[in-house]
Write an enzyme that holds these catalytic residues in place. Structure first.
Site, PDB file in Angstrom:
ATOM      1  CG  HIS A  12     -27.643  -6.387  16.768  1.00  0.00           C
ATOM      2  ND1 HIS A  12     -28.273  -6.595  15.569  1.00  0.00           N
ATOM      3  CD2 HIS A  12     -26.517  -5.701  16.481  1.00  0.00           C
ATOM      4  CE1 HIS A  12     -27.547  -6.058  14.588  1.00  0.00           C
ATOM      5  NE2 HIS A  12     -26.469  -5.506  15.135  1.00  0.00           N
ATOM      6  CB  CYS A  56     -27.459  -1.892  14.771  1.00  0.00           C
ATOM      7  SG  CYS A  56     -26.646  -2.320  13.208  1.00  0.00           S
ATOM      8  CG  HIS A 107     -23.417  -2.420  16.021  1.00  0.00           C
ATOM      9  ND1 HIS A 107     -23.909  -3.657  15.662  1.00  0.00           N
ATOM     10  CD2 HIS A 107     -22.634  -2.631  17.101  1.00  0.00           C
ATOM     11  CE1 HIS A 107     -23.443  -4.578  16.487  1.00  0.00           C
ATOM     12  NE2 HIS A 107     -22.669  -3.985  17.373  1.00  0.00           N
ATOM     13  CG  ASP A 114     -21.516  -3.139  12.266  1.00  0.00           C
ATOM     14  OD1 ASP A 114     -20.666  -4.043  12.191  1.00  0.00           O
ATOM     15  OD2 ASP A 114     -22.720  -3.343  12.493  1.00  0.00           O
ATOM     16  CG  HIS A 115     -21.074  -4.693   8.567  1.00  0.00           C
ATOM     17  ND1 HIS A 115     -22.346  -5.063   8.250  1.00  0.00           N
ATOM     18  CD2 HIS A 115     -20.706  -5.477   9.603  1.00  0.00           C
ATOM     19  CE1 HIS A 115     -22.734  -6.027   9.064  1.00  0.00           C
ATOM     20  NE2 HIS A 115     -21.754  -6.298   9.896  1.00  0.00           N
ATOM     21  CE1 TYR A 158     -17.589  -6.368  12.540  1.00  0.00           C
ATOM     22  CE2 TYR A 158     -18.613  -7.998  11.122  1.00  0.00           C
ATOM     23  CZ  TYR A 158     -18.710  -7.055  12.117  1.00  0.00           C
ATOM     24  OH  TYR A 158     -19.927  -6.781  12.696  1.00  0.00           O
TER      25      TYR A 158
END
Ligand code: DNO
Length: 397
Positions: A240, A278, A305, A356-357, A373
């Site tokens: 990551h 990501c 991501h 993601d997020h 999340y």
């Protein structure tokens, strides 16, 4: 591509497996978050979690646990590289426990001392929803005046130091405590331990003399030790990116740019050495061209991501925008990723991505949730991303 969803596991996530089904995801991304960092996971422990996810009640659609995020790399490995033998052996045992249960995509990171870092977990947007944010001046206020890191001043220009001082002076004790909790106490899913301020200082001291070249050498030694085991059990290890992708607290970070990843792939050519692409982390740097990176590393992208950060005026602060509204050209990235998938040999597994997020919004505003999340913001993001895949003629698998 397959639609994934990060889940923190029983007792740690207000989002249920049915919620995940209703969002439209098919693949669960999780870890044994209850096992302390550095302790080996057991085959039985992984099997039990897998049963919990995959044994669907009658009539429910199937979910599969396909990605482990993350097997934490203990600090000792980052500081000592291949010399941290015991920790590396435990990491390999965890990897093998996952592979024995047919969970073969593994995400990890190599950020020293702190994992992903934000200064605000509920920054109010004009719609009333809230977002995660990294405010450079609030971060400097923490670094210079709460942590009081020796030599820290040199990392900030005088005007930034003045703004940070003013922010610090205006904060109440409770606000300072909240900032400490946000930065030093490890956000959910972090692969570093929560730290008190004295422990934080101690941990930073332990990195004295570790520059980027040395940290990179330690990562290469780690990969040289673990990729043979990964190859033997058919696993791929996806690194990551640093979040944010630049040095914090004077510490080196080495997974921030295309050059960083190119150097790692050159040093450890094993096909098990892969990347977690990501967009939110990489996109914080204006000099990262994300579609070009997706094209360049097409064969090395093992997990994705998708989220969109928006850089703010000072070029250092950023917040998490809606999934299609940040700096990244998400359509161009998905075009590259779907092309990468098409170019893979027949029979190669599809790439799993996860939204993601998400923003905290609607009913989630009143609920406890792991920062970034909550369910509804991610559900919205996933729906938008799914729309792009349909429009590109590559609906999700
Ligand atoms: C934050 C995440 C991080 C990330 C780990 C990867 O939301 O992106 O927790 O999963 O750093 O090892």
């Amino acid at each position: 591509m397959r639609q994934g969803w990060r889940w923190y596991g029983p007792g740690r996530d207000g989002v249920s497996l049915d919620d995940i089904r209703q969002a439209g995801a098919t693949d669960v991304v999780t870890a044994l978050h209850d096992v302390p960092i550095g302790e080996p996971w057991t085959e039985a422990g992984v099997a039990e979690r897998k049963r919990l996810i995959e044994d669907a009640p009658a009539g429910r659609s199937a979910l599969r646990w396909s990605v482990v995020e993350s097997i934490p790399v203990p600090d000792a490995v980052k500081r000592q590289g291949g010399a941290a033998r015991r920790e590396i052996e435990a990491w390999i045992a965890s990897l093998e426990a996952c592979a024995a249960n047919d969970v073969r995509t593994v995400c990890y990171n190599f950020m020293p001392v702190v994992d992903w870092t934000r200064t605000d977990l509920d920054w109010v947007l004009p719609t009333g929803a809230t977002a995660l944010r990294f405010d450079q001046d609030r971060f400097a206020a923490f670094d210079l005046y709460i942590l009081a890191r020796p030599g820290g001043e040199a990392d900030y220009p005088p005007a930034e130091r003045d703004r940070a001082r003013a922010i610090y002076d205006a904060m109440s004790g409770a606000e300072r405590d909240a900032l400490v909790l946000t930065i030093a106490s490890a956000l959910p899913g972090s692969t570093t331990d929560p730290l008190s301020i004295p422990a934080f200082r101690e941990r930073l001291r332990a990195y004295a003399g570790i520059d980027a070249a040395r940290l990179r050498r330690h990562l290469v030694e780690f990969l040289e030790a673990v990729t043979p085991a990964a190859e033997a059990c058919g696993a791929i290890l996806t690194l990551h990116p640093d979040d944010p992708p630049r040095s914090l607290f004077g510490l080196p970070r080495i997974a921030s740019t295309a050059d960083d990843y190119a150097a790692l792939f050159a040093a450890v050519p094993s096909p098990a050495n892969a990347m977690c692409f990501c967009t939110g982390s990489l996109g914080v740097r204006a000099d990262n061209d994300l579609p070009a990176m997706a094209r360049r590393f097409a064969e090395r992208i093992g997990f994705v991501h998708l989220r969109a950060t928006k850089r703010e005026g000072d070029g250092r602060s950023f917040h998490e925008a809606a999934h299609l509204e940040g700096d990244v050209d998400m359509v161009a990235v998905l075009r590259e990723l779907t092309a990468a998938e098409r170019a893979r040999p027949a029979g190669a597994p599809p790439i799993v991505f996860r939204p993601d997020h998400g923003h905290r919004m609607l009913d989630d505003l009143g609920k406890e949730a792991n920062p970034g999340y909550s369910a509804i913001g991610r559900l919205k993001g996933l729906a938008e991303l799914r729309g792009i895949l349909y429009a590109l003629g590559r609906p999700p698998d």
